[in-house]
Design a protein around this motif. Structure first.
Motif, PDB file in Angstrom:
ATOM      1  N   GLU A  87      -0.594  -4.111  -5.486  1.00 34.86           N
ATOM      2  CA  GLU A  87      -0.463  -2.682  -5.182  1.00 34.86           C
ATOM      3  C   GLU A  87      -1.847  -2.064  -5.038  1.00 34.86           C
ATOM      4  O   GLU A  87      -2.679  -2.188  -5.945  1.00 34.86           O
ATOM      5  N   HIS A  88      -2.091  -1.450  -3.890  1.00 29.54           N
ATOM      6  CA  HIS A  88      -3.357  -0.751  -3.678  1.00 29.54           C
ATOM      7  C   HIS A  88      -3.128   0.265  -2.572  1.00 29.54           C
ATOM      8  O   HIS A  88      -2.493  -0.068  -1.561  1.00 29.54           O
ATOM      9  N   SER A  89      -3.629   1.462  -2.731  1.00 30.41           N
ATOM     10  CA  SER A  89      -3.278   2.496  -1.755  1.00 30.41           C
ATOM     11  C   SER A  89      -3.883   2.253  -0.374  1.00 30.41           C
ATOM     12  O   SER A  89      -3.298   2.626   0.634  1.00 30.41           O
ATOM     13  N   SER A  90      -5.047   1.637  -0.304  1.00 28.21           N
ATOM     14  CA  SER A  90      -5.611   1.369   1.036  1.00 28.21           C
ATOM     15  C   SER A  90      -6.405   0.060   0.994  1.00 28.21           C
ATOM     16  O   SER A  90      -7.629   0.061   0.994  1.00 28.21           O
ATOM     17  N   PRO A  91      -5.703  -1.054   0.961  1.00 25.48           N
ATOM     18  CA  PRO A  91      -6.406  -2.329   0.838  1.00 25.48           C
ATOM     19  C   PRO A  91      -7.018  -2.764   2.174  1.00 25.48           C
ATOM     20  O   PRO A  91      -6.392  -2.625   3.217  1.00 25.48           O
ATOM     21  N   THR A  92      -8.238  -3.247   2.119  1.00 25.17           N
ATOM     22  CA  THR A  92      -8.834  -3.818   3.328  1.00 25.17           C
ATOM     23  C   THR A  92      -8.282  -5.234   3.500  1.00 25.17           C
ATOM     24  O   THR A  92      -7.689  -5.798   2.572  1.00 25.17           O
TER      25      THR A  92
ATOM     26  N   PRO B 180       0.832  -1.198   0.000  1.00 21.25           N
ATOM     27  CA  PRO B 180       0.000   0.000   0.000  1.00 21.25           C
ATOM     28  C   PRO B 180       0.869   1.250   0.000  1.00 21.25           C
ATOM     29  O   PRO B 180       0.479   2.283  -0.491  1.00 21.25           O
ATOM     30  N   GLU B 181       2.086   1.132   0.574  1.00 25.97           N
ATOM     31  CA  GLU B 181       2.888   2.331   0.779  1.00 25.97           C
ATOM     32  C   GLU B 181       3.587   2.771  -0.498  1.00 25.97           C
ATOM     33  O   GLU B 181       3.547   3.918  -0.908  1.00 25.97           O
ATOM     34  N   MET B 182       4.250   1.830  -1.123  1.00 28.68           N
ATOM     35  CA  MET B 182       5.153   2.193  -2.206  1.00 28.68           C
ATOM     36  C   MET B 182       4.598   1.759  -3.563  1.00 28.68           C
ATOM     37  O   MET B 182       4.048   0.672  -3.687  1.00 28.68           O
ATOM     38  N   ASP B 183       4.783   2.605  -4.545  1.00 28.25           N
ATOM     39  CA  ASP B 183       4.407   2.276  -5.908  1.00 28.25           C
ATOM     40  C   ASP B 183       5.168   1.014  -6.343  1.00 28.25           C
ATOM     41  O   ASP B 183       6.329   0.826  -5.980  1.00 28.25           O
ATOM     42  N   LYS B 184       4.524   0.156  -7.130  1.00 30.75           N
ATOM     43  CA  LYS B 184       5.153  -1.135  -7.458  1.00 30.75           C
ATOM     44  C   LYS B 184       6.451  -0.957  -8.259  1.00 30.75           C
ATOM     45  O   LYS B 184       7.375  -1.761  -8.145  1.00 30.75           O
ATOM     46  N   ASN B 185       6.546   0.126  -9.034  1.00 29.20           N
ATOM     47  CA  ASN B 185       7.777   0.335  -9.790  1.00 29.20           C
ATOM     48  C   ASN B 185       8.941   0.705  -8.872  1.00 29.20           C
ATOM     49  O   ASN B 185      10.067   0.262  -9.076  1.00 29.20           O
ATOM     50  N   GLN B 186       8.632   1.498  -7.839  1.00 30.28           N
ATOM     51  CA  GLN B 186       9.679   1.825  -6.859  1.00 30.28           C
ATOM     52  C   GLN B 186      10.094   0.575  -6.086  1.00 30.28           C
ATOM     53  O   GLN B 186      11.278   0.344  -5.829  1.00 30.28           O
ATOM     54  N   LEU B 187       9.096  -0.209  -5.747  1.00 31.91           N
ATOM     55  CA  LEU B 187       9.396  -1.460  -5.038  1.00 31.91           C
ATOM     56  C   LEU B 187      10.260  -2.368  -5.916  1.00 31.91           C
ATOM     57  O   LEU B 187      11.264  -2.936  -5.460  1.00 31.91           O
ATOM     58  N   ASN B 188       9.879  -2.459  -7.186  1.00 31.73           N
ATOM     59  CA  ASN B 188      10.644  -3.317  -8.100  1.00 31.73           C
ATOM     60  C   ASN B 188      12.038  -2.758  -8.377  1.00 31.73           C
ATOM     61  O   ASN B 188      12.967  -3.523  -8.650  1.00 31.73           O
ATOM     62  N   ALA B 189      12.191  -1.425  -8.278  1.00 25.56           N
ATOM     63  CA  ALA B 189      13.539  -0.853  -8.409  1.00 25.56           C
ATOM     64  C   ALA B 189      14.414  -1.364  -7.271  1.00 25.56           C
ATOM     65  O   ALA B 189      15.596  -1.655  -7.448  1.00 25.56           O
ATOM     66  N   ARG B 190      13.797  -1.497  -6.070  1.00 21.49           N
ATOM     67  CA  ARG B 190      14.564  -2.042  -4.937  1.00 21.49           C
ATOM     68  C   ARG B 190      14.901  -3.518  -5.178  1.00 21.49           C
ATOM     69  O   ARG B 190      15.997  -3.975  -4.858  1.00 21.49           O
ATOM     70  N   MET B 191      13.927  -4.246  -5.702  1.00 18.07           N
ATOM     71  CA  MET B 191      14.185  -5.670  -5.991  1.00 18.07           C
ATOM     72  C   MET B 191      15.281  -5.786  -7.058  1.00 18.07           C
ATOM     73  O   MET B 191      16.161  -6.648  -6.971  1.00 18.07           O
ATOM     74  N   LEU B 192      15.215  -4.894  -8.026  1.00 27.58           N
ATOM     75  CA  LEU B 192      16.226  -4.906  -9.094  1.00 27.58           C
ATOM     76  C   LEU B 192      17.607  -4.559  -8.530  1.00 27.58           C
ATOM     77  O   LEU B 192      18.630  -5.137  -8.927  1.00 27.58           O
ATOM     78  N   ALA B 193      17.625  -3.628  -7.579  1.00 28.41           N
ATOM     79  CA  ALA B 193      18.892  -3.275  -6.916  1.00 28.41           C
ATOM     80  C   ALA B 193      19.439  -4.498  -6.184  1.00 28.41           C
ATOM     81  O   ALA B 193      20.644  -4.765  -6.207  1.00 28.41           O
ATOM     82  N   ARG B 194      18.539  -5.240  -5.533  1.00 28.12           N
ATOM     83  CA  ARG B 194      18.975  -6.440  -4.809  1.00 28.12           C
ATOM     84  C   ARG B 194      19.544  -7.486  -5.778  1.00 28.12           C
ATOM     85  O   ARG B 194      20.554  -8.126  -5.510  1.00 28.12           O
TER      86      ARG B 194
ATOM     87  N   TYR C  89       2.585  -1.708   5.010  1.00 31.71           N
ATOM     88  CA  TYR C  89       2.592  -2.185   6.366  1.00 31.71           C
ATOM     89  C   TYR C  89       1.238  -1.964   7.028  1.00 31.71           C
ATOM     90  O   TYR C  89       0.371  -1.327   6.416  1.00 31.71           O
ATOM     91  N   LEU C  90       1.112  -2.435   8.267  1.00 27.33           N
ATOM     92  CA  LEU C  90      -0.175  -2.482   8.976  1.00 27.33           C
ATOM     93  C   LEU C  90      -0.930  -1.142   8.995  1.00 27.33           C
ATOM     94  O   LEU C  90      -2.128  -1.100   8.725  1.00 27.33           O
ATOM     95  N   GLN C  91      -0.207  -0.077   9.300  1.00 20.70           N
ATOM     96  CA  GLN C  91      -0.898   1.215   9.469  1.00 20.70           C
ATOM     97  C   GLN C  91      -1.440   1.769   8.153  1.00 20.70           C
ATOM     98  O   GLN C  91      -2.170   2.760   8.144  1.00 20.70           O
ATOM     99  N   GLN C  92      -1.114   1.145   7.046  1.00 22.65           N
ATOM    100  CA  GLN C  92      -1.661   1.581   5.748  1.00 22.65           C
ATOM    101  C   GLN C  92      -3.004   0.921   5.451  1.00 22.65           C
ATOM    102  O   GLN C  92      -3.665   1.262   4.475  1.00 22.65           O
ATOM    103  N   ILE C  93      -3.373  -0.044   6.270  1.00 24.88           N
ATOM    104  CA  ILE C  93      -4.662  -0.715   6.056  1.00 24.88           C
ATOM    105  C   ILE C  93      -5.745   0.139   6.732  1.00 24.88           C
ATOM    106  O   ILE C  93      -5.607   0.456   7.922  1.00 24.88           O
ATOM    107  N   PRO C  94      -6.784   0.530   5.991  1.00 30.33           N
ATOM    108  CA  PRO C  94      -7.744   1.475   6.574  1.00 30.33           C
ATOM    109  C   PRO C  94      -8.536   0.870   7.736  1.00 30.33           C
ATOM    110  O   PRO C  94      -8.918  -0.300   7.684  1.00 30.33           O
ATOM    111  N   LEU C  95      -8.748   1.697   8.757  1.00 28.24           N
ATOM    112  CA  LEU C  95      -9.556   1.264   9.898  1.00 28.24           C
ATOM    113  C   LEU C  95     -11.014   1.552   9.575  1.00 28.24           C
ATOM    114  O   LEU C  95     -11.314   2.466   8.814  1.00 28.24           O
ATOM    115  N   GLU C  96     -11.899   0.758  10.185  1.00 30.04           N
ATOM    116  CA  GLU C  96     -13.319   1.068  10.013  1.00 30.04           C
ATOM    117  C   GLU C  96     -13.599   2.336  10.800  1.00 30.04           C
ATOM    118  O   GLU C  96     -13.160   2.462  11.946  1.00 30.04           O
ATOM    119  N   SER C  97     -14.334   3.261  10.155  1.00 29.52           N
ATOM    120  CA  SER C  97     -14.518   4.546  10.832  1.00 29.52           C
ATOM    121  C   SER C  97     -15.419   4.400  12.050  1.00 29.52           C
ATOM    122  O   SER C  97     -16.286   3.531  12.107  1.00 29.52           O
TER     123      SER C  97
END
Ligand SMILES: Nc1ncnc2c1ncn2[C@@H]1O[C@H](COP(=O)(O)OP(=O)(O)OP(=O)(O)O)[C@@H](O)[C@H]1O
Length: 449
Positions: free
Chosen positions: A298-303, A248-262, A329-337
């Protein structure tokens, strides 16, 4: 006013729903006859055939009698079954003694009883599917409920049938069966956690265990994402197991740039900003990346329902199994209001633990924590920083907290990272392992011994 029927797309409930549900009464009779005829028959079917699978209720009472007798090591012959049913006031409901005698008379042998049990179970599954289908039809009409929630519910219902969950949930295992299974697992070494070769930390955690929820907690910038990307890479390359990464936090291309770096050993920031200079390594690295068993959701606020759905899909697409799920990470998952925050965080954590348990897979859940006591010299995190965050500490199986001194000292030459194991329900040990980390390439290394 009702719309003119000419103006609507034709929509007929399926007429086939009026048909007789799938069943095979002859097979049910032959199984029951076989059980009363052959003393060994019950041993062959009891594991694969459940009481509810019988279409005729009288048959399920008779089978229930056989199950109870078998469980208490009594014979399941005609006399014993008749006596059990009479003792439980069920004899009249099954059609009396004659019904039982007829079942035995009609049966020649129990030689095919395993195949017949599978047949009856198959019909039962089909009836379950029809039942779930009609429940899904009702869900379709629930227009007041959010569509993603409805779709998640529908998917979970179908999954319940395919995974035989309802039977699994209430399954009680005998000491004999468990002893055999335990012996086999120990003999094969499959009770030990999977190890990727991160010696010091795996010496404490015991490795990676199926069905486990591992919380990876750290302050911002400590390197949670680097750690999880690096661990995911090791799981794929050392263990050859597929990984799903929920970001939810990082765009998949940025994440994959890290994987590519690894993969390539080229600094992730160079990959993104100085691409032309590293084109050859990048092209080779992408060639390796596409061969990895790697999926990203990849989703900005996945339940949690959406994450559960992505996990089911990934498992199906990977051919039925997966090595690990990372949620960043956990805090990116939306809470029920409207709810109490600590309660909601606890609920989400339990739902994620259920994903790990129901699929028997390890789930790594990133968790952001606030800075600890800034007035003390020692800035290392501890479990108490999670205390007010719902039930995270209680629910997880392992808690690994990350700490880099360099975040505070600003010493660029200090590449150490501490992995503080604060909870370990699976293996028992607690302690701190120190590794080297190269954040530019998301690479974690053992300290030289
Ligand atoms: N290319 C790079 N070279 C060196 N250090 C880097 C590079 N990219 C990121 N970092 C460092 O990595 C740290 C952040 O790591 P990471 O994103 O894994 O942290 P995090 O714990 O997930 O934090 P957050 O939740 O704030 O993103 C920062 O200290 C950042 O300076």
């Amino acid at each position: 006013m009702h719309p003119n029927q000419d103006n609507v797309v034709s929509f007929h409930p399926d007429r086939s729903l009026d048909n007789l549900p799938p069943q095979n009464i002859e097979a049910e009779e032959a199984i029951l006859g076989g059980i009363m005829l052959d003393p060994e028959a019950m041993t062959r079917v009891s594991d694969r055939l459940v009481v509810e699978a019988f279409y005729i209720s009288a048959h399920s009472y008779i089978y229930q009698a056989a199950v109870q007798l078998h469980a208490t090591h009594q014979p399941t012959d005609l006399l014993s079954v008749t006596a059990w049913l009479a003792d439980h006031n069920l004899l009249n409901r099954i059609g009396g003694r004659n019904k039982l005698a007829t079942l035995v008379d009609r049966t020649v042998s129990a030689v095919n009883i395993d195949a017949l049990a599978d047949l009856v179970m198959e019909k039962y599954r089909r009836r379950q599917l029809i039942k779930v289908g009609s429940e899904i039809v009702h869900l379709g009409y629930e227009t007041e409920t959010e569509l993603p929630f409805v779709l998640g519910q529908a998917e979970a219902k179908v999954f319940g049938v395919t995974q035989n969950q309802s039977d699994e949930r209430c399954k009680v295992f005998s000491a004999q069966d468990m002893g055999i299974e335990l012996f086999q697992k120990l003999e094969m070494g499959s009770m030990a956690g999977d190890k990727v070769g991160w010696y010091d930390v795996e010496n404490i955690t015991g490795g990676i265990y199926p069905s486990s929820l591992v919380v990876v907690a750290a302050e911002s910038h400590m390197g949670k994402t680097h750690f999880m990307v690096s661990y995911a890479y090791e799981i794929m390359t050392k263990l050859g197991k597929p990984v799903l990464y929920v970001t939810p936090e990082m765009d998949k291309n940025q994440l994959n740039a890290r994987m590519l770096a690894r993969i390539t050993g080229v600094d992730a920031s160079m990959i993104q900003t100085n691409t032309q200079c590293y084109w050859e390594q990048i092209a080779q690295g992408i060639g390796q990346m596409v061969e990895l068993p790697w999926k990203v959701y990849e989703h900005s606020s996945p339940t949690t329902a959406m994450i559960a759905s992505a996990v089911r899909r990934a498992i199906a697409e990977f051919g039925g199994s997966i090595g690990a799920v990372f949620i960043d990470y956990l805090q990116q998952i939306p809470l029920e209001s409207g709810g109490n925050m600590a309660f909601e965080v606890g609920k989400i954590t339990r739902q994620i633990r259920d994903i790990a348990k129901s699929h028997k897979i390890p789930v790594f859940l990133g968790c952001q924590i606030n800075r600890g006591n800034q007035t003390t010299a020692d800035k290392r995190p501890n479990r108490h920083l999670l205390r007010n965050s719902g039930e995270i500490f209680e629910v997880c199986d392992q808690l690994i907290m990350l700490y880099r001194d360099a975040v505070y000292t600003k010493d660029p030459s200090d590449r150490t990272i501490e992995l503080i194991v604060e909870k370990n329900r699976l293996y028992g040990k607690l302690g701190t392992a120190t590794m080297l980390c190269d954040l530019s390439t998301s690479k974690f290394l053992n300290l030289a011994r």
